[in-house]
Design a protein around this motif. Structure first.
Motif, PDB file in Angstrom:
ATOM      1  N   GLU A  33       1.030   4.244  -2.838  1.00 60.11           N
ATOM      2  CA  GLU A  33       0.882   5.660  -2.475  1.00 60.11           C
ATOM      3  C   GLU A  33       2.069   6.478  -2.970  1.00 60.11           C
ATOM      4  OE1 GLU A  33       0.249   8.464   1.538  1.00 60.11           O
ATOM      5  OE2 GLU A  33       0.500   6.286   1.711  1.00 60.11           O
ATOM      6  N   ASP A  56       0.829  -1.205   0.000  1.00 58.95           N
ATOM      7  CA  ASP A  56       0.000   0.000   0.000  1.00 58.95           C
ATOM      8  C   ASP A  56       0.867   1.260   0.000  1.00 58.95           C
ATOM      9  OD1 ASP A  56      -2.247  -1.615   0.047  1.00 58.95           O
ATOM     10  OD2 ASP A  56      -2.524  -1.468   2.221  1.00 58.95           O
ATOM     11  N   GLN A  57       1.956   1.235   0.748  1.00 56.04           N
ATOM     12  CA  GLN A  57       2.855   2.392   0.775  1.00 56.04           C
ATOM     13  C   GLN A  57       3.547   2.586  -0.572  1.00 56.04           C
ATOM     14  OE1 GLN A  57       5.504   2.546   4.185  1.00 56.04           O
ATOM     15  NE2 GLN A  57       3.934   1.699   5.539  1.00 56.04           N
ATOM     16  N   LYS A  72       2.068   9.438  -5.904  1.00 55.32           N
ATOM     17  CA  LYS A  72       2.557  10.789  -5.597  1.00 55.32           C
ATOM     18  C   LYS A  72       3.619  11.226  -6.597  1.00 55.32           C
ATOM     19  CE  LYS A  72       1.615  10.960  -0.619  1.00 55.32           C
ATOM     20  NZ  LYS A  72       2.213  10.989   0.758  1.00 55.32           N
TER      21      LYS A  72
END
Length: 541
Positions: free
Chosen positions: A88, A84-85, A92
């Motif tokens: 993300e 998930d990181q 970005k």
């Protein structure tokens, strides 16, 4: 459909092989946090998306392409939270994330197979492809495994054979069972809900088999060096018309597309390997209701001639219709392109010109990690191999480990890949001189050429979206036009180590290319192409 929804059309996708990218926890194996840690580097290249090779729970007999849990991360790569990181961070940085979806087969340690093999009447009994032996006890038919030998493995519990197109620890799932299809699509949706932007579909034309289990016909004339043919592997001696590329594949791909269409801005790229791969690519991408893109192994052979490039492109263009291709000249399964096409001579110059060629052809593009450094194939000894394919066919075929060695970030002993652990594959000394740290300071390096030309491509819609018209080629030279919305670019490529000079009737205005790229030029009515150079020029359409 808006351009935003079609971000994949003309996109450049950077393939990350996580085991070999960057080791964040000093265990000798690259991982998902390692990818996140290097997101600035990936974004700096100017690519549009990342393709992550498998990171699912797996016994790793085929290094992740044998999945034992489709909905979790193997602990060697991290956790779902780490994934998930990564998502993300990529978003970005303006990057899409695609993951490798291995639907054709699972691991023999997957709970589905563990249950299926117990007996003939359990809930998963028909989830894999089981068949009785012939009366004399031999295999059901003549189908062969890609990894050599019969594609059937005897199971003493069921007293039947099961099908495996690859390793015998990778049993094929039975797509003729609707429960199997439902379960697999549920795993696809699991990752869609976590924010992935698309899927690279492993062996996308293998899903269905002939239910009558008819024998494949033999090839009467097998030519070494043609697409996917190695005469040391008996797989090359058949036309694989019953064990893959079956017509039932089409309705499944349509159902998969309907699922993807429920999630905004998502895409698929299917790997197609067969005797008629270009025709299959067209069939799988036409009509806007199946796969978004396909790529084949047609540019992953040893033939780097411009004759082959033009013939391949024109063949797919003739039958593609409204479909869309994706091209690659290297991946985790083939010898690195700097060695395969460069033959280890003038590899930096050749890496640049083959990159420029790839990025000017019509279609989306997959770049394999390390190509942007011009990495050559690592030379490994037999005792260093871990690839079961390479071990089985040594020494005629040295396997896939040579293209999977860890990415060199620095010129230190461990290549900056890991802090002090023993890497899962050796850090190739011949690759360390090509490390990221060594190329960053050199404005004429392969790395800077990739970055520069990727930004050139991004700034010219003709190269991302335009039609293509071939003008001329010989063994080492190729010229063509790219047209889009009233604008036209002339492209001329010289892959030889000698200058090429030829007349041109078009009125050309050469574009100035970044200094890392060897550029051709126009002298009156003459095009001049120095060795390993490309000319981009505007021309009236």
């Amino acid at each position: 459909m808006t351009d935003e929804l079609e971000w994949w059309r003309g996109a450049v996708i950077y393939q990350v092989y996580p085991r070999s990218f960057f080791d964040s926890n000093n265990d000798g194996i690259g991982d998902l946090p390692g990818v996140t840690a290097k997101m600035d580097y990936i974004a700096s290249l100017g690519v549009d998306a990342i393709w992550l090779s498998p990171f699912f729970t797996s016994p790793m007999k085929d290094f992740g392409y044998d999945v034992s849990d489709y909905c979790d991360v193997d602990p060697i790569f991290g956790t779902l939270n780490d994934f998930d990181q990564l998502i993300e961070s990529a978003h970005k940085h303006g990057l899409k994330v695609m993951i490798d979806q291995v639907l054709n087969h699972s691991s023999d340690q997957h709970p589905w197979f563990v249950e299926s093999r117990q007996n003939h009447d359990n809930d998963k009994a028909d989830w894999y492809i089981w068949a009785d032996a012939k009366p004399d006890g031999t295999v059901p038919n003549n189908w062969l495994s890609v990894f050599g030998g019969p594609a059937w493995r005897w199971d003493s519990r069921r007293r039947q054979y099961y099908l495996h197109n690859f390793l015998d620890s990778q049993p094929d799932l039975n797509f003729h069972n609707p429960d199997v299809v439902d379960a697999l699509l549920n795993t696809v949706e699991f990752w869609l809900t976590r924010g992935v932007d698309g899927f690279r579909l492993d062996t996308a034309n293998y899903y269905y088999h002939d239910t009558e289990l008819r024998d494949n016909p033999p090839k009467k004339d097998v030519v070494e060096g043609s697409i996917g043919v190695r005469l040391d592997n008996p797989y090359a001696y058949q036309f694989h018309i019953y064990d893959k590329s079956r017509p039932e594949n089409i309705p499944f791909l349509q159902r998969l597309r309907r699922l993807l269409d429920e999630y905004r801005n998502t895409t698929t790229v299917g790997e197609v390997g067969c005797d008629f791969s270009l025709e299959t690519m067209a069939a799988y991408t036409q009509g806007n209701d199946k796969l978004h893109m396909c790529y084949s192994f047609d540019l992953l052979t040893h033939d780097s001639s411009m004759n082959h490039i033009r013939e391949t492109m024109e063949t797919i263009e003739a039958g593609l219709g409204d479909g869309w291709p994706c091209w690659s000249i290297g991946n985790h399964d083939v010898e690195r392109v700097a060695t395969r096409w460069g033959k280890n001579h003038d590899t930096a110059a050749k890496s640049k010109i083959y990159m420029a060629m790839l990025l000017t052809l019509r279609g989306s593009v997959c770049l394999y990690q390390g190509e942007e450094l011009g990495l050559i194939e690592a030379e490994l000894s037999f005792d260093q191999l871990v690839d079961p394919f390479g071990i089985a066919f040594w020494p005629e075929f040295k396997g896939r480990d040579g293209c999977r060695t860890p990415l060199p970030w620095t010129n230190e002993a461990l290549g900056g890949f890991t802090e002090s652990a023993q890497p899962w594959l050796p850090i190739a000394e011949e690759q360390r001189a090509l490390a990221v740290s060594e190329q960053e300071w050199n404005r004429h390096s392969v790395l800077h050429a990739y970055r520069d030309f990727l930004h050139v491509r991004r700034n010219h819609p003709e190269l991302r979206h335009g039609e293509i018209e071939f003008l001329y080629n010989d063994e080492t030279t190729l010229t063509f036009l790219r047209r889009f919305k009233g604008k036209c670019l002339y492209v001329a490529i010289n892959t030889a180590n000698q200058d090429k000079i030829f007349p041109v009737e078009l009125s050309l205005l050469a574009l100035t290319l970044p200094e890392a790229i060897q550029s051709g030029y126009v002298d009156g009515n003459t095009v001049v192409l120095p060795s390993y150079s490309i000319l981009l020029a505007t021309v009236s359409c």
